[in-house]
Design a protein around this motif. Structure first.
Motif, short mmCIF file in Angstrom:
data_model
loop_
_atom_site.label_atom_id
_atom_site.label_comp_id
_atom_site.label_asym_id
_atom_site.label_seq_id
_atom_site.Cartn_x
_atom_site.Cartn_y
_atom_site.Cartn_z
N GLU A 88 66.12 37.94 44.15
CA GLU A 88 65.25 39.07 43.82
C GLU A 88 63.87 38.90 44.45
N THR A 89 63.47 37.65 44.67
CA THR A 89 62.18 37.40 45.33
C THR A 89 62.20 37.95 46.75
N GLN A 90 63.33 37.78 47.44
CA GLN A 90 63.46 38.34 48.79
C GLN A 90 63.30 39.86 48.76
N SER A 91 63.94 40.50 47.79
CA SER A 91 63.85 41.95 47.66
C SER A 91 62.42 42.38 47.34
N LYS A 92 61.76 41.64 46.44
CA LYS A 92 60.38 41.98 46.09
C LYS A 92 59.46 41.85 47.30
N GLY A 93 59.63 40.77 48.07
CA GLY A 93 58.80 40.60 49.26
C GLY A 93 58.99 41.74 50.24
N TYR A 94 60.24 42.19 50.41
CA TYR A 94 60.53 43.29 51.33
C TYR A 94 59.84 44.57 50.89
N TRP A 95 60.02 44.95 49.63
CA TRP A 95 59.47 46.22 49.16
C TRP A 95 57.95 46.17 49.02
N ASP A 96 57.40 45.01 48.74
CA ASP A 96 55.93 44.90 48.72
C ASP A 96 55.35 45.21 50.10
N LYS A 97 55.98 44.68 51.14
CA LYS A 97 55.49 44.94 52.49
C LYS A 97 55.74 46.39 52.91
N ARG A 98 56.88 46.96 52.51
CA ARG A 98 57.14 48.36 52.84
C ARG A 98 56.11 49.26 52.16
N TYR A 99 55.81 48.96 50.90
CA TYR A 99 54.80 49.75 50.18
C TYR A 99 53.44 49.62 50.86
N GLU A 100 53.08 48.39 51.19
CA GLU A 100 51.79 48.14 51.84
C GLU A 100 51.70 48.88 53.17
N GLY A 101 52.79 48.84 53.94
CA GLY A 101 52.80 49.51 55.24
C GLY A 101 52.73 51.01 55.14
N LEU A 102 53.53 51.60 54.24
CA LEU A 102 53.53 53.05 54.09
C LEU A 102 52.20 53.54 53.54
N GLU A 274 66.45 45.37 52.09
CA GLU A 274 65.73 44.82 50.93
C GLU A 274 65.98 43.33 50.72
N ALA A 275 66.97 42.75 51.42
CA ALA A 275 67.21 41.31 51.31
C ALA A 275 66.44 40.53 52.37
N GLY A 276 65.64 41.21 53.16
CA GLY A 276 64.99 40.56 54.30
C GLY A 276 63.67 39.90 54.01
N GLY A 277 63.17 39.99 52.78
CA GLY A 277 61.88 39.39 52.48
C GLY A 277 60.73 40.12 53.16
N GLU A 278 59.56 39.51 53.10
CA GLU A 278 58.38 40.14 53.71
C GLU A 278 58.54 40.32 55.21
N LEU A 279 59.18 39.37 55.87
CA LEU A 279 59.36 39.46 57.31
C LEU A 279 60.22 40.67 57.67
N GLY A 280 61.30 40.88 56.92
CA GLY A 280 62.13 42.05 57.16
C GLY A 280 61.38 43.34 56.89
N GLY A 281 60.52 43.35 55.85
CA GLY A 281 59.74 44.54 55.54
C GLY A 281 58.74 44.86 56.63
N VAL A 282 58.06 43.84 57.17
CA VAL A 282 57.08 44.05 58.23
C VAL A 282 57.77 44.58 59.49
N ILE A 283 58.92 44.00 59.83
CA ILE A 283 59.65 44.45 61.02
C ILE A 283 60.12 45.89 60.86
N ASP A 284 60.56 46.25 59.64
CA ASP A 284 60.98 47.63 59.39
C ASP A 284 59.81 48.61 59.51
N ILE A 285 58.66 48.23 58.99
CA ILE A 285 57.48 49.08 59.12
C ILE A 285 57.13 49.26 60.59
N ARG A 286 57.15 48.15 61.34
CA ARG A 286 56.75 48.19 62.76
C ARG A 286 57.74 48.98 63.60
N ASP A 287 59.04 48.71 63.43
CA ASP A 287 60.04 49.28 64.33
C ASP A 287 60.62 50.60 63.84
N LYS A 288 60.63 50.82 62.54
CA LYS A 288 61.26 52.03 62.02
C LYS A 288 60.23 53.05 61.56
#
Length: 442
Positions: A88-102, A274-288
């Motif tokens: 769940e920590t991985q999921s939280k890190g991902y969505w925290d970064k997605r929220y921050e980016g959006l 959502e399983a990608g952690g903060e790194l996955g979230g940042v890459i999604d914000i950047r590329d998607k």
């Protein structure tokens, strides 16, 4: 005396065990606010008894207890819950970064506000409305040009801010990769100490806490998998490839927008979900996300410029010429949020801004004896500039003549009536709708 000493020894053991248990409790209290600390518990066990033989028990085994001891000090941890928390920590890190980016993207567009794209577009429409009411006013034309500049600059600014944020996220990815390498290095160091202490029969609880906290931090950043072997060493992998094996570390690196293992060059599998952690979230914000908004912004700039240019070309400028492109792109003709600009022709001469079909009010001219166009006859409306009349309002003279099908002038048998003449700066034409049904002019 041996019985007395044995009793005293049992009491001493009890006191020592209880004192050590109090030490453990004190340690728990002292670390109540320590991040990652796990509550510890002293496990008590009775010591080995000894046997006595007496007259009443010639063959029996009379066991006498020798007191109590602490067999181990354990951490109050649930491995199943730890695994769930890491997931769940991985999921939280991902969505925290997605929220921050959006949220950052939302601030870039800043809608609604006095400087937003929507507001600037409304100001541009308002300036065009003023121009349609006052086409001769040079100040109004200048305002249209300036608001056009502002609109193009707003597109440029949004494009620049989005691309700058994209570049900043690239730096964030590089920083996160360095942090992953730092954590894995520390995990390997702790593995060495933990395996050594466990091999000597001790529980390195505080070291295990530190290692679990580092593993949790690692799960926040990236989607790792972990497993503890029978010796107590923690092995960590990323996408099936080892990051930490006992005391060995396999670093990752970030080059050319690709994360790979430094030793082998194998690309690291970073989950883009959502399983990608903060790194996955940042890459999604950047590329998607950013690419999505950049694409939509470019589409808006291109469509807006093309549609507005089409309308502008249907009008006439101050000199009576057909309108040209108001907005242009780069040297290849590509128009997007980065390249949209006001045409240099309009920059240099605001009179080239088209303000609609009419520049002056329509004139009414009286024509005599106009007939229906029959027998191949045609009618020509002729106009020439007035050079003799002193009245400054009379700019043109008009005449309608009739020709037969061979083109020979046959006179002017026109019906009397008033016909609307649409007058531009340097040309005129008759509004054929005012001729009546069945009548045409060539």
């Amino acid at each position: 005396m041996s019985g007395l000493f044995s009793t005293l020894n049992t009491a001493l053991k009890a006191l020592q065990v209880q004192k050590k248990s109090l030490d453990v409790t004190g340690h728990n209290i002292a670390n109540a606010n320590t991040e990652g600390y796990s509550r510890q518990r002293a496990v008590h066990s009775s010591t080995a008894p000894y046997h006595t033989v007496g007259m009443g028990t010639p063959t029996g085994a009379g066991q006498v207890g020798t007191g109590v001891e602490i067999t181990e000090i354990t951490r109050m941890r649930d491995q199943f819950l730890d695994a769930q928390i890491n997931e769940e920590t991985q999921s939280k890190g991902y969505w925290d970064k997605r929220y921050e980016g959006l949220h950052r993207i939302e601030l870039i567009f800043n809608e609604p506000s006095d400087s937003s794209l929507g507001t600037i577009m409304n100001q541009f429409w308002s300036s065009l409305q003023d121009l349609s009411n006052n086409p001769e006013d040079p100040a109004v034309r200048e305002t249209v040009k300036q608001t056009g500049f502002t609109l193009a600059d707003t597109f440029h600014s949004l494009n620049d801010q989005l691309t700058d944020y994209q570049d900043a996220l690239n730096d964030d990815v590089s920083t996160m990769v360095d942090e992953v390498n730092s954590i894995t290095s520390r995990l390997a160091d702790l593995n060495i100490q933990i395996v050594e202490l466990k091999g000597s029969g001790k529980n390195p609880n505080d070291l295990l806490d530190r290692r679990d906290l580092l593993l949790e931090d690692l799960n926040i950043i990236v989607n790792v998998q972990s497993r503890e072997d029978e010796r107590g060493s923690l092995n960590v992998s990323l996408g099936g490839v080892a990051l930490v094996s006992d005391d060995r570390v396999h670093d990752i690196e970030y080059k050319n927008n690709v994360i790979s293992f430094k030793e082998t060059g194998i690309e690291a599998k970073i989950d883009k979900n959502e399983a990608g952690g903060e790194l996955g979230g940042v890459i999604d914000i950047r590329d998607k996300d950013i690419n999505n908004y950049l694409g939509r912004l470019n589409e808006l700039a291109e469509t807006f410029a093309e549609e507005f240019n089409t309308v502008h070309q249907a009008g006439y400028d101050y000199n009576g010429n057909i309108g040209e492109d108001f907005f242009v792109g780069d040297s290849t003709g590509t128009i997007n949020a980065e390249t949209i600009n006001v045409s240099n022709d309009i920059v240099n001469d605001v009179n080239k801004i088209a303000a609609g079909g009419l520049v002056y009010d329509s004139d009414v001219v009286t024509i005599n004896d106009i007939e229906k166009n029959s027998d191949g006859h045609t009618y020509e409306f002729k106009v020439w500039e007035n050079t003799t009349d002193t009245d400054p309002d009379i700019k043109f003279n008009y005449e309608i003549i009739e020709k037969d099908k061979t083109g020979t002038l046959v006179g002017s048998p026109f019906t009397e009536g008033e016909y609307t003449v649409i007058q531009f700066n340097n040309s005129v034409e008759i509004d054929t709708n005012s001729l009546g049904a069945g009548y045409t002019l060539s």
